[in-house]
Design a protein around this motif. Structure first.
Motif, PDB file in Angstrom:
ATOM      1  N   UNK A 266     -94.026  13.401 -18.851  1.00  0.00           N
ATOM      2  CA  UNK A 266     -94.063  14.865 -18.802  1.00  0.00           C
ATOM      3  C   UNK A 266     -95.484  15.377 -19.019  1.00  0.00           C
ATOM      4  N   UNK A 267     -96.207  14.718 -19.903  1.00  0.00           N
ATOM      5  CA  UNK A 267     -97.585  15.128 -20.174  1.00  0.00           C
ATOM      6  C   UNK A 267     -98.458  14.939 -18.934  1.00  0.00           C
ATOM      7  N   UNK A 268     -98.265  13.784 -18.261  1.00  0.00           N
ATOM      8  CA  UNK A 268     -99.026  13.533 -17.003  1.00  0.00           C
ATOM      9  C   UNK A 268     -98.736  14.631 -15.983  1.00  0.00           C
ATOM     10  N   UNK A 269     -97.456  14.976 -15.894  1.00  0.00           N
ATOM     11  CA  UNK A 269     -97.049  15.980 -14.926  1.00  0.00           C
ATOM     12  C   UNK A 269     -97.630  17.351 -15.296  1.00  0.00           C
ATOM     13  N   UNK A 270     -97.654  17.641 -16.596  1.00  0.00           N
ATOM     14  CA  UNK A 270     -98.262  18.897 -17.053  1.00  0.00           C
ATOM     15  C   UNK A 270     -99.743  18.927 -16.661  1.00  0.00           C
ATOM     16  N   UNK A 271    -100.417  17.784 -16.838  1.00  0.00           N
ATOM     17  CA  UNK A 271    -101.844  17.726 -16.481  1.00  0.00           C
ATOM     18  C   UNK A 271    -102.050  17.977 -14.992  1.00  0.00           C
ATOM     19  N   UNK A 272    -101.138  17.449 -14.176  1.00  0.00           N
ATOM     20  CA  UNK A 272    -101.221  17.695 -12.728  1.00  0.00           C
ATOM     21  C   UNK A 272    -101.054  19.190 -12.459  1.00  0.00           C
ATOM     22  N   UNK A 273    -100.060  19.799 -13.117  1.00  0.00           N
ATOM     23  CA  UNK A 273     -99.796  21.234 -12.903  1.00  0.00           C
ATOM     24  C   UNK A 273    -101.006  22.078 -13.289  1.00  0.00           C
ATOM     25  N   UNK A 274    -101.689  21.677 -14.361  1.00  0.00           N
ATOM     26  CA  UNK A 274    -102.813  22.483 -14.845  1.00  0.00           C
ATOM     27  C   UNK A 274    -104.056  22.347 -13.964  1.00  0.00           C
ATOM     28  N   UNK A 275    -104.024  21.347 -13.059  1.00  0.00           N
ATOM     29  CA  UNK A 275    -105.133  21.227 -12.094  1.00  0.00           C
ATOM     30  C   UNK A 275    -104.725  21.767 -10.716  1.00  0.00           C
ATOM     31  N   UNK A 276    -103.461  22.153 -10.584  1.00  0.00           N
ATOM     32  CA  UNK A 276    -102.942  22.686  -9.320  1.00  0.00           C
ATOM     33  C   UNK A 276    -103.708  23.981  -9.003  1.00  0.00           C
ATOM     34  N   UNK A 277    -104.312  24.027  -7.813  1.00  0.00           N
ATOM     35  CA  UNK A 277    -105.174  25.189  -7.544  1.00  0.00           C
ATOM     36  C   UNK A 277    -104.411  26.509  -7.535  1.00  0.00           C
ATOM     37  N   UNK A 278    -103.103  26.441  -7.193  1.00  0.00           N
ATOM     38  CA  UNK A 278    -102.312  27.688  -7.227  1.00  0.00           C
ATOM     39  C   UNK A 278    -102.163  28.189  -8.660  1.00  0.00           C
ATOM     40  N   UNK A 279    -101.944  27.236  -9.575  1.00  0.00           N
ATOM     41  CA  UNK A 279    -101.798  27.608 -10.996  1.00  0.00           C
ATOM     42  C   UNK A 279    -103.130  28.142 -11.525  1.00  0.00           C
ATOM     43  N   UNK A 280    -104.202  27.422 -11.224  1.00  0.00           N
ATOM     44  CA  UNK A 280    -105.523  27.821 -11.726  1.00  0.00           C
ATOM     45  C   UNK A 280    -105.876  29.224 -11.217  1.00  0.00           C
ATOM     46  N   UNK A 281    -105.611  29.470  -9.919  1.00  0.00           N
ATOM     47  CA  UNK A 281    -105.971  30.760  -9.325  1.00  0.00           C
ATOM     48  C   UNK A 281    -105.154  31.898  -9.939  1.00  0.00           C
ATOM     49  N   UNK A 282    -103.863  31.656 -10.121  1.00  0.00           N
ATOM     50  CA  UNK A 282    -103.012  32.724 -10.681  1.00  0.00           C
ATOM     51  C   UNK A 282    -103.366  32.972 -12.156  1.00  0.00           C
ATOM     52  N   UNK A 283    -103.621  31.895 -12.898  1.00  0.00           N
ATOM     53  CA  UNK A 283    -104.051  32.062 -14.288  1.00  0.00           C
ATOM     54  C   UNK A 283    -105.314  32.939 -14.317  1.00  0.00           C
ATOM     55  N   UNK A 284    -106.258  32.672 -13.425  1.00  0.00           N
ATOM     56  CA  UNK A 284    -107.518  33.430 -13.428  1.00  0.00           C
ATOM     57  C   UNK A 284    -107.256  34.918 -13.168  1.00  0.00           C
ATOM     58  N   UNK A 285    -106.367  35.200 -12.209  1.00  0.00           N
ATOM     59  CA  UNK A 285    -106.041  36.615 -11.939  1.00  0.00           C
ATOM     60  C   UNK A 285    -105.447  37.284 -13.173  1.00  0.00           C
ATOM     61  N   UNK A 286    -104.769  36.483 -13.985  1.00  0.00           N
ATOM     62  CA  UNK A 286    -104.089  37.042 -15.170  1.00  0.00           C
ATOM     63  C   UNK A 286    -104.929  36.889 -16.438  1.00  0.00           C
TER      64      UNK A 286
END
Ligand code: ASP
Length: 324
Positions: A266-286
């Motif tokens: 689960x931790x590995x998968x979380x790390x993948x999610x946190x590098x996902x460009x969609x996640x990074x971009x939306x986090x930045x907007x917020x």
């Protein structure tokens, strides 16, 4: 069989299954419990991360909202869930304050969980309804000192980030307001937009768009420096209240007894999610950013969580404001 014995048995059978359990993981839909209402900041972070983790894990990851009692209702559900990695908790700084704020809980707020990894640290903003009679923090403080309990301050229950932020604010300005609790700051946002609530302190993940569209007034951001998503909003220090600082960290948890290999996956998968460009971009907007990869690990999460429990304990004890 009592509840503890049942859990011990479940953990033992998973242990016996050993690596096989981890290999088959996940074998069905994963549910991430958010201990606040839908549409709020914790929910927003959870939905972004869950979608991305689901892609990586090859299984659907759904978010379920279990709001109430400052996040302790949803936390209890996860602490008492089957420890197989298919029921998780995505919670915030409340995991560090609940152990001190709530002296009577039906679950162990620390020992009941396996930390999986940190996710993000989100700034807070002090916002007000559009026609609040102040245009900057100094004017807002003057209104709070004058109107006191005549003002409605929304929070998401005792131990919620909005509660802690409100405590810091009321202590700093030395004036109480009437606190109105919600199951999360998603519903509270609707009330401030419609003018029934005067003020709220909430994560930028819930306030940035309303601030930028002019639907709300904003008086400060609770970080040391201004943030790119809200470049015109002064920091609390710039606005004259340097002690009004708080950052809301979020983490992912499994119930105690979840096999280590499952927690690692689960931790590995979380790390993948946190590098996902969609996640990074939306986090930045917020107004936020994912934590560095080495913080999205069980070890870093546990160390940070324990330090934060120790940091908040004397503050809460000095305030003497317990939930029970
Ligand atoms: N932002 C809320 C809080 O005050 C919780 C939420 O609705 O996400 O902790």
């Amino acid at each position: 069989m009592n509840h503890i014995a049942r859990r011990a048995l479940m953990a033992l059978s998973l242990l016996a299954a050993g690596p096989a359990a981890a290999q088959q993981f996940p074998s069905r839909t994963i549910t991430v419990i958010v201990p606040f209402a839908a549409g709020g900041p914790t929910d927003t972070v959870a939905r972004l991360v869950a979608e991305s983790m689901g892609r990586d894990l090859g299984q659907t990851v759904v978010v379920e909202n279990a709001g109430g009692a400052g996040g302790t209702i949803g936390s209890q559900r996860v602490a008492q869930a089957r420890p197989d990695g298919h029921t998780l908790l995505l919670h915030h700084i409340g995991m560090a304050t609940a152990p001190t704020l709530y002296r009577r809980l039906a679950y162990d707020p620390v020992g009941g969980f396996e930390p999986i990894g940190l996710i993000t640290e989100v700034p807070m903003t002090l916002v007000a309804k559009k026609d609040f009679p102040a245009n900057n923090l100094a004017e807002a403080i003057a209104v709070i000192r004058r109107e006191r309990e005549g003002l409605n301050y929304a929070n998401a229950g005792i131990g919620a980030a909005s509660h802690l932020c409100g405590l810091l604010l009321m202590k700093a300005v030395d004036a109480p307001m009437t606190t109105v609790p919600f199951r999360g700051t998603g519903p509270a946002m609707q009330e401030i937009l419609s003018g029934r609530i005067d003020l709220m302190c909430d994560q930028t993940t819930n306030t940035t768009e309303q601030i930028n569209s002019g639907a709300l007034k904003v008086f400060s951001v609770t970080t040391e420096s201004r943030i790119p998503a809200l470049p015109n909003v002064p920091t609390s220090a710039e606005a004259g209240l340097p002690e009004f600082q708080v950052s809301v960290w979020h983490g992912l948890y499994a119930p105690k007894g979840t096999p280590a290999a499952v927690v690692q996956r689960l931790s590995q998968s979380l790390q993948v999610a946190l590098r996902d460009e969609r996640v990074v971009a939306r986090f930045a907007e917020l107004g936020t950013t994912p934590v560095a990869q080495d913080r999205a690990t069980p070890e870093a999460h546990r160390t940070f969580w324990q330090a934060d429990i120790a940091k908040w304990r004397p503050i809460i004890q000095a305030a003497g404001q317990y939930a029970d």
